[in-house]
Each structure stands twice: as C-alpha cells, then as structure tokens.
Design a protein around this motif. Structure first.
Motif, mmCIF file in Angstrom:
data_model
loop_
_atom_site.group_PDB
_atom_site.id
_atom_site.type_symbol
_atom_site.label_atom_id
_atom_site.label_comp_id
_atom_site.label_asym_id
_atom_site.label_seq_id
_atom_site.Cartn_x
_atom_site.Cartn_y
_atom_site.Cartn_z
ATOM 1 N N PHE A 29 0.852 -1.168 0.000
ATOM 2 C CA PHE A 29 0.000 0.000 0.000
ATOM 3 C C PHE A 29 0.888 1.218 0.000
ATOM 4 O O PHE A 29 2.006 1.198 0.453
ATOM 5 C CB PHE A 29 -0.985 0.022 1.184
ATOM 6 C CG PHE A 29 -0.349 0.241 2.523
ATOM 7 C CD1 PHE A 29 -0.150 1.519 3.021
ATOM 8 C CD2 PHE A 29 0.045 -0.840 3.303
ATOM 9 C CE1 PHE A 29 0.420 1.706 4.256
ATOM 10 C CE2 PHE A 29 0.610 -0.649 4.542
ATOM 11 C CZ PHE A 29 0.802 0.623 5.029
ATOM 12 N N ASN B 70 -6.186 -5.219 3.342
ATOM 13 C CA ASN B 70 -5.490 -4.166 2.628
ATOM 14 C C ASN B 70 -5.781 -4.250 1.130
ATOM 15 O O ASN B 70 -5.670 -5.307 0.521
ATOM 16 C CB ASN B 70 -3.986 -4.305 2.869
ATOM 17 C CG ASN B 70 -3.195 -3.254 2.136
ATOM 18 O OD1 ASN B 70 -3.416 -2.069 2.321
ATOM 19 N ND2 ASN B 70 -2.281 -3.693 1.286
ATOM 20 N N SER C 92 -4.883 -2.221 -2.519
ATOM 21 C CA SER C 92 -4.078 -1.171 -3.137
ATOM 22 C C SER C 92 -4.248 -1.186 -4.650
ATOM 23 O O SER C 92 -4.468 -2.228 -5.267
ATOM 24 C CB SER C 92 -2.599 -1.339 -2.782
ATOM 25 O OG SER C 92 -2.040 -2.455 -3.443
ATOM 26 N N SER D 52 -0.845 10.215 -4.847
ATOM 27 C CA SER D 52 -1.202 9.082 -3.992
ATOM 28 C C SER D 52 -2.124 9.500 -2.868
ATOM 29 O O SER D 52 -2.172 10.675 -2.469
ATOM 30 C CB SER D 52 0.061 8.426 -3.407
ATOM 31 O OG SER D 52 0.751 9.332 -2.564
ATOM 32 N N SER E 272 -4.255 7.486 0.755
ATOM 33 C CA SER E 272 -4.578 6.264 1.495
ATOM 34 C C SER E 272 -5.685 6.538 2.488
ATOM 35 O O SER E 272 -5.838 7.653 3.007
ATOM 36 C CB SER E 272 -3.333 5.719 2.214
ATOM 37 O OG SER E 272 -2.805 6.682 3.103
ATOM 38 N N SER F 250 -5.634 2.059 -0.607
ATOM 39 C CA SER F 250 -4.686 3.052 -1.098
ATOM 40 C C SER F 250 -4.734 3.134 -2.611
ATOM 41 O O SER F 250 -5.159 2.205 -3.303
ATOM 42 C CB SER F 250 -3.265 2.712 -0.648
ATOM 43 O OG SER F 250 -2.804 1.549 -1.289
ATOM 44 N N TYR F 251 -4.302 4.295 -3.098
ATOM 45 C CA TYR F 251 -4.264 4.526 -4.537
ATOM 46 C C TYR F 251 -2.997 5.303 -4.870
ATOM 47 O O TYR F 251 -2.581 6.204 -4.129
ATOM 48 C CB TYR F 251 -5.476 5.331 -5.008
ATOM 49 C CG TYR F 251 -5.434 5.628 -6.495
ATOM 50 C CD1 TYR F 251 -5.973 4.733 -7.408
ATOM 51 C CD2 TYR F 251 -4.805 6.774 -6.972
ATOM 52 C CE1 TYR F 251 -5.892 4.979 -8.773
ATOM 53 C CE2 TYR F 251 -4.726 7.030 -8.338
ATOM 54 C CZ TYR F 251 -5.272 6.119 -9.222
ATOM 55 O OH TYR F 251 -5.189 6.355 -10.579
#
Length: 279
Positions: free
Chosen positions: A17, A149, A151, A246, A248, A269-270
């Motif tokens: 992430f 999680n 991502s 980004s 999160s 997240s990205y």
C-alpha cells in the motif's frame, strides 16, 4: 525501520500500500513515454519500469513484482506484457499498443495481515490472502486481529488521440477519476481530480503529489491537498516532469507513546504515475 521493512515486504508480496509518508519506500510503474505515435502498422511501443524505491523513480532498492499487471485499452482490449526483464533492482516489460487511444496499466492487490494468540498464549503474526486465511490462522486461535489491505497502482499511456474508455471507475476500493485526461496535463494549467471510495465520493481525503528527481533537488517537493465534499480537488499543475499522486484511507491515527500502531479493519490506497508536459 520496522515499519519500513513491513511496507517493503508487502510490496514484494504484491500486497503493497502507498503511504503518504515521505520516508516510506514507494512502488511505482514508470512508462518510457505517456504519449506515443504509431508506426506504419498502426501500433506503438512503450517500455515500463517497475520498482520499489525510497527515492521516487530512483532505481535504488528492489524490483516490483508484476505478476498481477493488468493492461486494458480502447474498446476493452487487453494486452499482455512482452519482453519481461527481471532485474536485481527493477523489473521491465514492453507493451505493443495495437490501437489508437488510451491504455491503463494497473496493479491491483488485496491481502490480509494481522496477529493472533495460539493455544499457549504466544502472539503470532501472519500475512496472506483471503484464500489462505483459514490456513494461516488456526481454528483455536484467540485475540485475532485482522487488517484487510487493498491497493491500486496505475499509470496511463496514449497512442495518438486520447480516449476515455479506461478511465471509468470499477467501484471497488480507492480510485482516482480524472476529470481532466491524465495524458493531457500541462504545467501551469488547472486540473481537477475526483477520488472515490467504493464508488462514492471520498470526502476530506488527503492527497499527495510528489515529483521524481528528489536526489537532484535535495528537497521532497511534495504538494498536499484535501478533497472537498464531492471527493474533488483542484490545483494548478507544477513544473513539467513525472509525478506520483497518492492517497490512502483511512488517515493514519496519531501515535500513542508506548503503544504499537493502531490496526484498522481495512486499508485502501491509490497511487498513479502521471506526466506533466511543458506548457
């Protein structure tokens, strides 16, 4: 260092992430160019570097695992990476863009990690997938703590004229919906980005924009913004170059002295690698 080592391990396992922390090692996908012109056969080629590094776009640590790479293009076509090279510090692959339009290169990962107490009261830690959860955690385990999680790491490349097919959100996890096309960004112009969490506006979401090349600047050069109630933010684009945007979710809780970092049931997240062109 323990936190950084955990992040690196997750990245290598394909469960990484992206942290907004300037100190975290970051996974990235960097295309040789985001705008390419087709040859006589109508196709164009790009090469993509994939790595995890402390300095953004510096090849200074370990390669990024690319087994799960998904490449989609105009009209829903799918591409398979070619000429894959596995290096000590980075991985690389080529893509033949067979049709005009915009392509999305994405690495989407999901994982579960946490801890539990075994029958003797010993604390055990694990990291795996939803499928491996039953094997990782014994049936008689107690005090089980899990974090799921999710991502998403992306970049975009356009062959000729841009298209919008690949910009539609999936409705899963944290995503960026570019109001302005991601391959038409120019320094000094305003851009609007919309962030969604499970298809709904991600309001008051912290977003970071970091340029590569920090080792030549000596400063991080990070730009921070928060989204509005619609999950949107508008900013004036900085100097030309390759950047990582980004975010999160949820925001990291303030540390409590003497206590381990708080585990949350879910993290999303990205991150996207974007190129800002000269004005």
């Amino acid at each position: 260092m323990k936190l950084n080592q955990s992040l690196i391990a997750l990245a290598l396992a394909g469960l990484s992430f992206v942290s907004l922390s300037a100190q975290a090692h970051k996974p990235w996908l960097l295309p040789s160019s985001t705008l390419v012109e087709a040859g006589r056969d109508g196709a164009a080629w790009v090469t993509v570097d994939a790595a995890v590094s402390e300095g953004l776009f510096d090849i200074d640590h370990v390669p990024l695992k690319i087994d799960g790479i998904d490449v989609s293009g105009p009209g829903g076509i799918k591409l398979t990476p070619e000429n894959i090279g596995n290096g000590k510090l980075r991985n690389t692959f080529d893509l033949k863009l067979t049709k005009p339009g915009t392509y999305k290169i994405a690495l989407v990962t999901q994982g579960v990690f946490g801890s539990y107490k075994d029958k003797d009261g010993n604390i055990k830690r694990f990291r795996g997938t939803e499928e491996s959860l039953a094997k990782d955690v014994p049936a008689d385990a107690t005090d089980v703590k899990l974090t799921r999680n999710e991502s998403r790491l992306e970049t975009f490349v356009t062959n000729g004229d841009p298209s919008d097919d690949v910009l539609k959100p999936s409705g899963k996890g944290l995503e960026l919906v570019p109001v302005n096309h991601p391959n038409e960004l120019r320094a000094g112009e305003k851009v609007t980005w919309r962030f969604l969490l499970d298809g709904k506006p991600a309001a008051n979401q912290g977003v970071s924009l970091i340029p590569g090349g920090v080792k030549y600047r000596g400063t991080l050069g990070e730009i921070r913004h928060n989204t509005d109630a619609k999950g949107e933010l508008t900013l004036t684009l900085p100097a030309a170059g390759a950047y990582m945007v980004s975010s999160s979710w949820p925001a990291a809780a303030a540390p409590v002295p003497g206590q381990p970092p708080q585990m949350v049931p879910r993290r999303a997240s990205y991150a996207a690698i974007l190129e800002i062109l000269p004005d």
